[in-house]
Design an enzyme around this catalytic site. Structure first.
Site, PDB file in Angstrom:
ATOM      1  N   CYS A  46      -9.834   1.332   6.809  1.00  0.00           N
ATOM      2  CA  CYS A  46     -10.908   0.353   6.926  1.00  0.00           C
ATOM      3  C   CYS A  46     -10.525  -0.759   7.893  1.00  0.00           C
ATOM      4  CB  CYS A  46     -11.210  -0.250   5.551  1.00  0.00           C
ATOM      5  SG  CYS A  46     -11.546   0.973   4.267  1.00  0.00           S
TER       6      CYS A  46
ATOM      7  N   LEU B  99     -14.131   3.138   5.636  1.00  0.00           N
ATOM      8  CA  LEU B  99     -14.017   4.572   5.840  1.00  0.00           C
ATOM      9  C   LEU B  99     -13.717   5.158   4.468  1.00  0.00           C
ATOM     10  CD1 LEU B  99     -13.824   7.087   7.688  1.00  0.00           C
ATOM     11  CD2 LEU B  99     -11.387   6.572   7.969  1.00  0.00           C
TER      12      LEU B  99
ATOM     13  N   ASN C 101      -7.480  -2.882   3.615  1.00  0.00           N
ATOM     14  CA  ASN C 101      -7.327  -1.767   4.540  1.00  0.00           C
ATOM     15  C   ASN C 101      -6.061  -1.022   4.145  1.00  0.00           C
ATOM     16  OD1 ASN C 101      -7.061  -0.058   6.785  1.00  0.00           O
ATOM     17  ND2 ASN C 101      -6.164  -1.655   8.056  1.00  0.00           N
ATOM     18  N   GLY C 102      -6.195   0.224   3.715  1.00  0.00           N
ATOM     19  CA  GLY C 102      -5.005   0.981   3.391  1.00  0.00           C
ATOM     20  C   GLY C 102      -5.181   1.924   2.228  1.00  0.00           C
ATOM     21  N   GLU C 103      -4.057   2.359   1.674  1.00  0.00           N
ATOM     22  CA  GLU C 103      -4.034   3.224   0.505  1.00  0.00           C
ATOM     23  C   GLU C 103      -2.860   2.817  -0.381  1.00  0.00           C
ATOM     24  OE1 GLU C 103      -6.331   5.344  -0.098  1.00  0.00           O
ATOM     25  OE2 GLU C 103      -7.237   5.793   1.853  1.00  0.00           O
TER      26      GLU C 103
ATOM     27  N   ASP D 251      -8.480   2.721  -5.467  1.00  0.00           N
ATOM     28  CA  ASP D 251      -7.243   1.931  -5.454  1.00  0.00           C
ATOM     29  C   ASP D 251      -7.497   0.455  -5.172  1.00  0.00           C
ATOM     30  OD1 ASP D 251      -8.062   2.692  -2.890  1.00  0.00           O
ATOM     31  OD2 ASP D 251      -6.052   2.581  -2.057  1.00  0.00           O
TER      32      ASP D 251
ATOM     33  N   SER E  81       1.402  12.348   9.226  1.00  0.00           N
ATOM     34  CA  SER E  81       2.189  12.412  10.459  1.00  0.00           C
ATOM     35  C   SER E  81       3.674  12.330  10.123  1.00  0.00           C
ATOM     36  CB  SER E  81       1.808  11.268  11.411  1.00  0.00           C
ATOM     37  OG  SER E  81       2.491  10.079  11.065  1.00  0.00           O
TER      38      SER E  81
END
Length: 630
Positions: free
Chosen positions: A2, A51, A75-77, A100, A364
């Site tokens: 996000c 997102l 913004n993140g996880e 989360d 990644s």
């Protein structure tokens, strides 16, 4: 993934300009095309672009606690959110969603500033607590997710995931920071905490920022650092191999939580191949992989990626990059908002573009080189230190002085072109490692910079970035210190910035299991000879992966994710480069000496020197200036 933005009035409860906040938020539409939301109350404005990855139906932001007194944009996880939610429910907190994000507001209520120590993942967030009248900003431990901020003359703190959003605010200073320019031309990026603009900063990785209403004092605290503390229990090589595999498998497994399609980048190198091997171990379905094929064999690793994909039965997708695909130069200047000179941003953009066709989340292999000492420069640094150790200090100092006077003449036979090696002899270990990292060496910067710009620097040298971190380093081992410096500078400033902007341009989320902070902590405490042994970097990783990956994947020479700059500047980009070196906007900045730039171009054009990296840095700086002037 996000994007977040915000405006906080530190002095009063003046109304926040809703239209301005909305413009800021929409400038980050690419980071979250699924949904957008705003929250405004006296003196506070928060914006968010979403997102959707987890809890697609009810994870909208800004998100509140039960009584609407605490609100967050994020913004993140946070990968351990399930366990945290259960713990917080047992403590009496009520959850309305299954995402989360909601864990953050309740964790703040329960543990305050210490909540960040409970989170395992990648994140940047801003939280407003109306009862305490506090604004709290936080960034994850390794700097995977970005967060910029600036305290404006009118008392407003403005912040956002990207500079382009903050630039919508009319009071944000666009004055270029000369020290940031020096840092950029030394390193190829602007390292934390600076940005290219004076008075605008990046929140450092592993740090929080707290503000109280009515007080413009910014209280910044570090909550984590890479420990490099030796593990208490000695272990055999076999035990270390087994534990590394188990820790990697677990770090990968927790990053497979998603309600959208998921895959992996696969370059054919050790790190990405290891991540895919672990994904294949824990995923019930074939892994979706994507890679880029280059037109020139010097850069092409597609055959190795295909071999790994075939071994694990992956759904493999390959995109091809034309060796003359330099169409992204102007796009990159707008994408990164700051000068950014890593030319691998172009293939990174293309592989993200390819991945987004099939998946929304990818894993990644970033972080393996920094964690497990994979870069060739570590070997060069250790060899330099070993050579110096055999010499008396006076001799090293003398050789360094000779180097500074030695002619830098491309017409000399190669055997006599020893200037940089001699200079290195007179440098301390931090300066020596900095010089190995530098994209433009100090003496070349001084020859290229104008006299007026050098005066404006007031003696500042970008090596101070490394010296500052070295003073705080928890280790004095030469290899560990070099890794620590990379983890603090190159990793967040270059690698993670490159991937974040390139992926977010396509609304693609990238997860990095090798930068799981628990894994990083454990690896940092391993004996150094398990990371690098007999000149072999990533020794333990390669040994542990021998049962999963072919020998030629693990032990072939590293190619890297590069583009043929030297050829471009003598061919299809020659005129573009000349135009940039002579442009009014470049020389209007007052940074360069015209004759120095012309000499650099001519030496490269004639094939006397490969100045492609410095020239690319200058070209991208000029592209940034053009974007600023537009």
């Amino acid at each position: 993934m996000c994007g977040l933005v915000g405006i906080f009035d530190t002095r009063s409860r003046r109304d926040i300009d809703r239209a301005l906040l909305e413009r800021m938020n929409e400038r980050q539409f690419h980071r979250g095309p699924d949904e957008g939301g705003l929250h405004l109350e006296p003196g506070v404005g928060l914006g968010h672009r979403r997102l959707s990855i987890i809890d697609l139906s009810s994870g909208q932001q800004p998100l509140f606690n039960e009584d609407q007194t605490v609100v967050v944009v994020y913004n993140g996880e946070i990968y351990n959110f399930g366990g945290l939610a259960e713990e917080l429910k047992a403590l009496g907190h009520t959850f309305r969603t299954h995402c989360d994000t909601e864990v953050i507001v309740h964790a703040w209520e329960e543990w305050g500033e210490d909540c960040v120590n409970r989170f395992r993942g990648m994140f940047a967030f801003a939280l407003w607590d109306r009862n305490r009248e506090q604004l709290f900003l936080a960034r994850d431990r390794l700097g995977i997710k970005p967060l910029y901020y600036s305290l404006l003359p009118n008392g407003e703190l403005v912040f956002g995931s990207e500079l382009k959003a903050m630039k919508e605010h009319p009071q944000l200073s666009r004055t270029i920071d000369e020290h940031a320019v020096e840092d950029y031309f030394a390193l190829g990026y602007v390292p934390e905490p600076r940005s290219i603009y004076r008075d605008t900063y990046k929140l450092r990785p592993g740090h929080t920022l707290l503000l109280n209403r009515g007080d413009a004092k910014l209280v910044q605290k570090a909550y984590w650092d890479v420990p490099f503390a030796m593990l208490g229990t000695p272990m055999s090589l076999e035990q270390a191999e087994a534990e590394l595999v188990e820790r990697m498998r677990e770090a990968v497994d927790i990053r497979l939580i998603a309600e959208v399609s998921l895959g992996a980048f696969l370059s054919g190198g050790v790190d990405s191949s290891s991540v895919v091997a672990m994904m294949a171990q824990v995923s019930p379905d074939p892994v979706n992989t994507c890679s880029i094929a280059f037109g020139e064999a010097e850069y092409n690793e597609a055959e190795y990626a295909a071999a790994v994909a075939e071994k694990f039965g992956c759904n493999h997708h390959v995109g091809r990059v034309d060796p003359d695909d330099h169409s992204l130069i102007d796009l990159l200047a707008g994408l990164y908002d700051e000068p950014f000179a890593d030319s691998s941003a172009m293939p990174t953009y293309r592989v993200c573009e390819l991945a987004k066709r099939d998946v929304t989340v990818v894993l990644s292999g970033d972080g393996g080189d920094e964690n497990l000492a994979g870069y060739r420069r570590y070997g060069q640094h250790l060899d330099d230190l070993a050579t110096k150790a055999k010499m008396p200090a006076a001799m090293r100092s003398l050789l360094g002085a000779v180097g500074s006077l030695y002619p830098d003449t491309p017409s000399l036979p190669r055997a006599l072109q020893r200037r940089q090696g001699l200079i290195s002899m007179g440098q301390d270990p931090v300066a020596s490692f900095f010089d190995i990292n530098a994209v433009i060496k100090q003496d070349l910067r001084h020859r290229l910079f104008s006299d007026s710009f050098k005066r404006r620097l007031h003696g500042y040298d970008a090596v101070e970035v490394f010296r500052e971190h070295a003073k705080a380093a928890p280790t004095d081992d030469p290899l560990s210190l070099a890794q620590y410096l990379d983890l603090k500078t190159y990793l967040p400033g270059d690698i993670l910035t490159k991937v974040d902007r390139a992926s977010m341009a396509h609304a693609l989320e990238v997860r990095v299991p090798l930068l799981d902070h628990k894994l990083v902590e454990w690896i940092s405490g391993l004996p150094v000879d398990l990371k690098r042994r007999n000149g072999e970097g990533k020794y333990l990783l390669k040994k542990s992966m021998e049962r999963y990956l072919p020998h030629d994947i693990l032990y072939r020479p590293k190619k890297g994710f590069a583009v043929p700059l030297a050829q471009w500047f003598r061919g299809p980009l020659r005129q573009r480069l000349q135009n940039a070196l002579n442009s009014d906007v470049l020389h209007g900045a007052g940074v360069f000496d015209r004759r120095g730039l012309q000499r650099l171009f001519e030496e490269h054009d004639r094939g006397q020197r490969d100045w492609s990296t410095p020239l690319w840095s200058i070209l991208m700086f000029e592209a940034f200036l053009q974007a600023e002037a537009a």
